[in-house]
Design a protein around this motif. Structure first.
Motif, PDB file in Angstrom:
ATOM      1  N   LEU A  84      -4.873  -0.433 -10.736  1.00 50.75           N
ATOM      2  CA  LEU A  84      -4.530   0.979 -10.901  1.00 50.75           C
ATOM      3  C   LEU A  84      -3.073   1.230 -10.562  1.00 50.75           C
ATOM      4  N   GLY A  85      -2.455   2.115 -11.335  1.00 47.76           N
ATOM      5  CA  GLY A  85      -1.071   2.502 -11.084  1.00 47.76           C
ATOM      6  C   GLY A  85      -0.989   3.623 -10.073  1.00 47.76           C
ATOM      7  N   GLU A  86       0.187   4.142  -9.874  1.00 49.07           N
ATOM      8  CA  GLU A  86       0.400   5.180  -8.873  1.00 49.07           C
ATOM      9  C   GLU A  86      -0.292   6.491  -9.225  1.00 49.07           C
ATOM     10  N   ASP A  87      -0.610   6.690 -10.520  1.00 55.40           N
ATOM     11  CA  ASP A  87      -1.308   7.912 -10.929  1.00 55.40           C
ATOM     12  C   ASP A  87      -2.815   7.759 -10.878  1.00 55.40           C
ATOM     13  N   GLY A  88      -3.295   6.582 -10.465  1.00 52.66           N
ATOM     14  CA  GLY A  88      -4.731   6.350 -10.355  1.00 52.66           C
ATOM     15  C   GLY A  88      -5.372   5.821 -11.625  1.00 52.66           C
ATOM     16  N   ASP A  89      -4.585   5.720 -12.720  1.00 50.57           N
ATOM     17  CA  ASP A  89      -5.106   5.176 -13.971  1.00 50.57           C
ATOM     18  C   ASP A  89      -4.829   3.686 -14.065  1.00 50.57           C
ATOM     19  N   GLU A  90      -5.570   3.017 -14.927  1.00 52.43           N
ATOM     20  CA  GLU A  90      -5.358   1.583 -15.107  1.00 52.43           C
ATOM     21  C   GLU A  90      -3.971   1.338 -15.697  1.00 52.43           C
ATOM     22  N   ILE A  91      -3.319   0.296 -15.205  1.00 54.98           N
ATOM     23  CA  ILE A  91      -1.981  -0.010 -15.680  1.00 54.98           C
ATOM     24  C   ILE A  91      -2.022  -0.434 -17.151  1.00 54.98           C
ATOM     25  N   VAL A  92      -0.942  -0.168 -17.854  1.00 50.61           N
ATOM     26  CA  VAL A  92      -0.828  -0.522 -19.266  1.00 50.61           C
ATOM     27  C   VAL A  92       0.530  -1.173 -19.480  1.00 50.61           C
ATOM     28  N   TYR A  93       0.540  -2.304 -20.183  1.00 47.76           N
ATOM     29  CA  TYR A  93       1.791  -2.934 -20.580  1.00 47.76           C
ATOM     30  C   TYR A  93       2.050  -2.563 -22.027  1.00 47.76           C
ATOM     31  N   ASP A 122       4.043  -0.074  -8.306  1.00 51.03           N
ATOM     32  CA  ASP A 122       4.141  -1.277  -7.474  1.00 51.03           C
ATOM     33  C   ASP A 122       3.085  -2.294  -7.873  1.00 51.03           C
ATOM     34  N   GLU A 123       1.861  -1.833  -8.167  1.00 51.21           N
ATOM     35  CA  GLU A 123       0.771  -2.739  -8.524  1.00 51.21           C
ATOM     36  C   GLU A 123       1.081  -3.492  -9.818  1.00 51.21           C
ATOM     37  N   LYS A 124       1.647  -2.754 -10.782  1.00 52.55           N
ATOM     38  CA  LYS A 124       2.018  -3.396 -12.048  1.00 52.55           C
ATOM     39  C   LYS A 124       3.099  -4.460 -11.811  1.00 52.55           C
ATOM     40  N   TYR A 125       4.083  -4.113 -11.031  1.00 53.83           N
ATOM     41  CA  TYR A 125       5.178  -5.060 -10.788  1.00 53.83           C
ATOM     42  C   TYR A 125       4.695  -6.269 -10.001  1.00 53.83           C
ATOM     43  N   MET A 126       3.775  -6.059  -9.048  1.00 50.99           N
ATOM     44  CA  MET A 126       3.228  -7.196  -8.301  1.00 50.99           C
ATOM     45  C   MET A 126       2.518  -8.166  -9.241  1.00 50.99           C
ATOM     46  N   GLU A 186       0.844  -1.185   0.000  1.00 49.13           N
ATOM     47  CA  GLU A 186       0.000   0.000   0.000  1.00 49.13           C
ATOM     48  C   GLU A 186       0.885   1.243   0.000  1.00 49.13           C
ATOM     49  N   ALA A 187       0.343   2.344  -0.495  1.00 46.93           N
ATOM     50  CA  ALA A 187       1.113   3.585  -0.546  1.00 46.93           C
ATOM     51  C   ALA A 187       1.327   4.127   0.860  1.00 46.93           C
ATOM     52  N   GLY A 188       2.498   4.733   1.080  1.00 47.72           N
ATOM     53  CA  GLY A 188       2.771   5.349   2.374  1.00 47.72           C
ATOM     54  C   GLY A 188       3.872   4.641   3.126  1.00 47.72           C
ATOM     55  N   ARG A 189       4.506   5.393   4.034  1.00 41.64           N
ATOM     56  CA  ARG A 189       5.621   4.862   4.802  1.00 41.64           C
ATOM     57  C   ARG A 189       5.224   4.442   6.219  1.00 41.64           C
ATOM     58  N   LYS A 190       4.069   4.893   6.689  1.00 44.03           N
ATOM     59  CA  LYS A 190       3.684   4.600   8.071  1.00 44.03           C
ATOM     60  C   LYS A 190       2.372   3.823   8.102  1.00 44.03           C
ATOM     61  N   VAL A 191       2.271   2.826   7.229  1.00 43.68           N
ATOM     62  CA  VAL A 191       1.061   2.012   7.177  1.00 43.68           C
ATOM     63  C   VAL A 191       1.133   0.881   8.197  1.00 43.68           C
ATOM     64  N   TYR A 192       2.213   0.125   8.171  1.00 45.65           N
ATOM     65  CA  TYR A 192       2.324  -1.069   9.004  1.00 45.65           C
ATOM     66  C   TYR A 192       3.390  -0.896  10.086  1.00 45.65           C
ATOM     67  N   GLY A 193       3.006  -1.147  11.323  1.00 41.86           N
ATOM     68  CA  GLY A 193       3.963  -1.052  12.420  1.00 41.86           C
ATOM     69  C   GLY A 193       3.381  -1.573  13.716  1.00 41.86           C
ATOM     70  N   CYS A 194       4.245  -1.829  14.675  1.00 45.97           N
ATOM     71  CA  CYS A 194       3.847  -2.305  15.996  1.00 45.97           C
ATOM     72  C   CYS A 194       5.042  -2.156  16.932  1.00 45.97           C
ATOM     73  N   PHE A 195       4.867  -2.554  18.162  1.00 44.90           N
ATOM     74  CA  PHE A 195       5.968  -2.634  19.115  1.00 44.90           C
ATOM     75  C   PHE A 195       6.319  -4.097  19.353  1.00 44.90           C
ATOM     76  N   LEU A 196       7.598  -4.387  19.475  1.00 44.57           N
ATOM     77  CA  LEU A 196       8.060  -5.639  20.069  1.00 44.57           C
ATOM     78  C   LEU A 196       8.506  -5.283  21.484  1.00 44.57           C
ATOM     79  N   GLU A 197       8.027  -6.034  22.464  1.00 46.40           N
ATOM     80  CA  GLU A 197       8.413  -5.721  23.837  1.00 46.40           C
ATOM     81  C   GLU A 197       8.594  -6.995  24.646  1.00 46.40           C
ATOM     82  N   PHE A 198       9.376  -6.898  25.711  1.00 48.70           N
ATOM     83  CA  PHE A 198       9.631  -8.061  26.552  1.00 48.70           C
ATOM     84  C   PHE A 198       8.361  -8.419  27.326  1.00 48.70           C
TER      85      PHE A 198
END
Length: 227
Positions: free
Chosen positions: A217-226, A176-180, A121-133
């Motif tokens: 959809l690509g990063e510009d919101g349009d359908e991907i094209v090969y 990213d969607e096209k490459y996936m 998914e787009a963004g740098r702070k989407v997935y995270g958690c704490f690991l703790e003892f």
């Protein structure tokens, strides 16, 4: 008068010395404690992490540090996941039921666990958690260490785009969607593709759309094209 001043100074010096001695005794007489090494860990997943279909997990590691002197014998500790409100979604983490500190000649040791590869998914702070003892786990054999190193923030992100990607090799502009989709079809990463794969990918996407699936959809919101 001078004698009184000297007497007071002597008492103060003795008090300071005694205080230092007591602190040193407290420091070296403490029970074994353990801390995470660092406060933030960023795990960046790449294309080779996502192309594998046989195992949905990627291997990662954390480092712990013993507080105080070397251990004299192996000792177990436990780690758990706790939520981190700085991130939109938690991370699916697979931890061992316990870990054993065995490097008795040093105060740091690396341990391994697994992260389930999240959806891209787009963004740098989407997935995270704490690991703790996990201090309440009966298998945990350390007392609590430093408060600020009792847990470590884990951030999972990805950098899928290959350095070699070219808009003129038949795949068009990158997303990213096209490459996936390419990796799902070919089960290989970009640097392993050949000319035959270009035709196969175009045909696969055509069949994907004809089957009634929604456009990718690509990063510009349009359908991907090969191209």
């Amino acid at each position: 008068m001078k004698r009184i001043i000297y007497f007071i100074l002597a008492i103060l010096v003795c008090g300071i010395y005694a205080g230092c001695s007591e602190n040193e005794i407290d420091l070296y007489d403490q029970t074994p404690r353990i801390n995470f090494y660092g406060s933030l860990h960023i795990r960046t997943l790449v294309d080779t992490d996502y192309v594998k279909k046989d195992d949905p997990y990627a291997i990662d590691s954390f480092t712990v540090k013993i507080q105080g002197d070397f251990l004299k014998e192996n000792r177990d500790f436990c780690v758990k996941v706790s939520p981190n409100s700085d991130y939109q979604k938690s991370v699916d983490v697979l931890l061992e039921s316990k870990y054993t500190y065995t490097e008795l000649d040093t105060v740091c040791q690396v341990f391994y666990y697994k992260i389930k590869r999240p959806a891209v998914e787009a963004g740098r702070k989407v997935y995270g958690c704490f690991l703790e003892f996990d201090l309440n786990n009966p298998l945990h054999q350390f007392d609590k260490g430093l408060v600020e190193q009792h847990q470590i923030s884990l951030n999972v992100r990805w950098e899928l785009k290959p350095d070699e990607w070219s808009n003129w090799d038949g795949y068009g502009s990158y997303s990213d969607e096209k490459y996936m989709f390419i990796m799902d079809v070919c089960q290989r990463v970009y640097e392993e593709l050949d000319n035959e794969d270009t035709k196969n990918i175009k045909q696969a996407y055509k069949e994907y759309r004809e089957a009634g699936n929604p456009p990718i959809l690509g990063e510009d919101g349009d359908e991907i094209v090969y191209e």
